[in-house]
Motif scaffolding. Structure first.
Motif, PDB file in Angstrom:
ATOM      1  N   ARG A 264       0.799  -1.081   0.154  1.00  0.00           N
ATOM      2  CA  ARG A 264       0.134  -0.092   0.019  1.00  0.00           C
ATOM      3  C   ARG A 264       0.954   1.239   0.019  1.00  0.00           C
ATOM      4  N   SER A 265       2.048   1.192   0.634  1.00  0.00           N
ATOM      5  CA  SER A 265       2.765   2.260   0.788  1.00  0.00           C
ATOM      6  C   SER A 265       3.360   2.943  -0.532  1.00  0.00           C
ATOM      7  N   GLU A 266       3.999   4.102  -0.607  1.00  0.00           N
ATOM      8  CA  GLU A 266       4.528   4.451  -1.779  1.00  0.00           C
ATOM      9  C   GLU A 266       6.008   3.726  -1.853  1.00  0.00           C
ATOM     10  N   ALA A 267       6.200   3.579  -3.147  1.00  0.00           N
ATOM     11  CA  ALA A 267       7.438   2.829  -3.180  1.00  0.00           C
ATOM     12  C   ALA A 267       8.757   3.679  -3.358  1.00  0.00           C
ATOM     13  N   VAL A 268       9.875   3.117  -2.931  1.00  0.00           N
ATOM     14  CA  VAL A 268      11.187   3.599  -3.207  1.00  0.00           C
ATOM     15  C   VAL A 268      11.626   3.232  -4.704  1.00  0.00           C
ATOM     16  N   LEU A 269      12.044   4.285  -5.596  1.00  0.00           N
ATOM     17  CA  LEU A 269      12.565   3.826  -6.764  1.00  0.00           C
ATOM     18  C   LEU A 269      13.834   3.604  -6.915  1.00  0.00           C
ATOM     19  N   PHE A 270      14.091   2.188  -7.416  1.00  0.00           N
ATOM     20  CA  PHE A 270      15.641   1.644  -7.445  1.00  0.00           C
ATOM     21  C   PHE A 270      16.121   1.736  -9.081  1.00  0.00           C
ATOM     22  N   GLY A 271      17.274   2.218  -9.091  1.00  0.00           N
ATOM     23  CA  GLY A 271      17.817   1.911 -10.549  1.00  0.00           C
ATOM     24  C   GLY A 271      16.734   2.651 -11.498  1.00  0.00           C
ATOM     25  N   SER A 272      16.672   1.782 -12.813  1.00  0.00           N
ATOM     26  CA  SER A 272      15.677   2.316 -13.889  1.00  0.00           C
ATOM     27  C   SER A 272      14.540   2.826 -13.495  1.00  0.00           C
ATOM     28  N   ALA A 273      13.885   2.613 -12.257  1.00  0.00           N
ATOM     29  CA  ALA A 273      12.542   2.907 -12.019  1.00  0.00           C
ATOM     30  C   ALA A 273      12.306   4.160 -11.719  1.00  0.00           C
ATOM     31  N   ALA A 274      13.411   5.035 -11.558  1.00  0.00           N
ATOM     32  CA  ALA A 274      13.564   6.451 -11.293  1.00  0.00           C
ATOM     33  C   ALA A 274      13.450   7.403 -12.367  1.00  0.00           C
ATOM     34  N   ARG A 275      13.537   6.511 -13.679  1.00  0.00           N
ATOM     35  CA  ARG A 275      13.777   7.129 -14.965  1.00  0.00           C
ATOM     36  C   ARG A 275      12.533   7.569 -15.543  1.00  0.00           C
ATOM     37  N   LYS A 276      11.513   7.511 -14.864  1.00  0.00           N
ATOM     38  CA  LYS A 276      10.146   7.788 -15.489  1.00  0.00           C
ATOM     39  C   LYS A 276       9.884   9.412 -15.704  1.00  0.00           C
ATOM     40  N   GLY A 277       9.468   9.345 -17.151  1.00  0.00           N
ATOM     41  CA  GLY A 277       9.380  10.786 -17.439  1.00  0.00           C
ATOM     42  C   GLY A 277      10.691  11.321 -18.242  1.00  0.00           C
ATOM     43  N   GLU A 278      11.787  10.601 -17.958  1.00  0.00           N
ATOM     44  CA  GLU A 278      13.085  11.119 -18.446  1.00  0.00           C
ATOM     45  C   GLU A 278      12.990  10.841 -19.980  1.00  0.00           C
ATOM     46  N   PRO A 279      13.725  11.698 -20.983  1.00  0.00           N
ATOM     47  CA  PRO A 279      13.676  11.404 -22.312  1.00  0.00           C
ATOM     48  C   PRO A 279      14.246  10.213 -22.674  1.00  0.00           C
TER      49      PRO A 279
END
Ligand SMILES: O=C(O)CCC(=O)C(=O)O
Ligand SMILES: [Fe+2]
Length: 279
Positions: A264-279
């Motif tokens: 349920r909690s918000e996720a910590v973004l690891f590696g490529s998961a943090a790339r959302k919205g990057e070109p």
């Protein structure tokens, strides 16, 4: 801890895999009863080594049922595995584990009735059991523990499952999500004994690790590349037991097309998961 990794655009949708770590869901009583299913008798001392009446030295058995040559690690005998997987009757501790997993998924998806099931034989065939157990020890050939995925609904062999659902990316909204529940079963596990489970963020080659701890439960997407690691020498002969339960989590029938959540909690973004919205 609730982590997302493996970020990618799949069918025009931003997609990440999940690793969710739960402490306290499996109390010590259930942990020890589940561990008891991996031995034959009350006199068995789990810390001294796997019960040889239930375990044998074999190649690590991944989802394809391979026994890789030369890499010897402990695996349950077919009889012990049959007892663990039995549904006539299902061992009490396994039933209890399944009902706690359903409650956990209910809590992660408020107001959405998702159903947790064992991976059916219709998906992977009779050769791949829905439950498995591991007992890595320090003495083992480290090559025994390969990177692998447990399963991927996109990569299934032809089966009644693919006839019905066809092949689709895991986490596709409205489709069953392939999830593994991994449980660490030793009564005691010290940080210096090592033996984490490792998860690969494929696009960046970064590795996430979860540390074993008594009763700790990991829920993870089955298509994550991951591996067991052997304990280090400080663990002595002590095996790092784990129980693995392969699940499918069904979103509600006929409802909105959602992807069942694993936490349920918000996720910590690891590696490529943090790339959302990057070109
Ligand atoms: O015990 C672990 O750390 C992971 C086990 C695993 O990946 C498996 O049995 O498929
Ligand atoms: Fe696995």
């Amino acid at each position: 801890m609730h982590v997302e990794l493996d970020g990618a655009i799949i069918n025009g949708r931003w997609d990440c895999s999940t690793v969710a770590v739960y402490d306290g869901v499996i109390d010590d009583d259930l942990r020890s009863r589940l561990l008891g299913l991996l031995g034959s008798a009350a006199g068995w001392q789990p810390d001294a080594g796997p019960d040889v009446l239930c375990w044998e030295r074999e190649g690590f058995r991944d989802v394809l049922g391979d026994k890789s040559e030369g890499a010897l690690s402990w695996g349950l005998t077919d009889d012990a595995l049959g007892r663990l997987c039995s549904q006539s009757p299902t061992p009490g501790p396994v039933l209890e584990l399944q009902s706690r997993l359903q409650l956990l998924i209910d809590a992660a998806n408020p107001g959405v009735a998702c159903t947790v099931c064992r991976m059916p034989p219709a998906a992977l065939g009779d050769e791949v059991p829905p439950l498995a157990a591991n007992a890595p020890t320090a003495a083992e050939d480290r090559a025994a523990f390969n990177w692998h995925i447990d399963a991927d609904p996109m990569l299934l062999p032809p089966s009644p499952w693919t006839d019905y659902y066809s092949r689709y990316p895991n986490r596709d909204p409205g489709r069953p999500r392939f999830v593994t529940a991994l449980l660490y079963l030793p009564a005691e596990w010290r940080a210096e004994w090592g033996a984490p489970t490792r998860f690969l963020d494929t696009p960046t080659a970064r590795v996430l690790e979860t540390t074993p701890s008594p009763g700790r439960l990991i829920l993870m997407d089955q298509d994550i590349t991951h591996s067991v690691t052997a304990p280090n020498a400080l663990a002595g002969d002590r095996p790092r037991y784990s129980l693995v339960l392969k699940l499918v989590v069904h979103p509600p029938d006929g409802g909105p097309l959602i992807t069942p959540r694993l936490a349920r909690s918000e996720a910590v973004l690891f590696g490529s998961a943090a790339r959302k919205g990057e070109p």
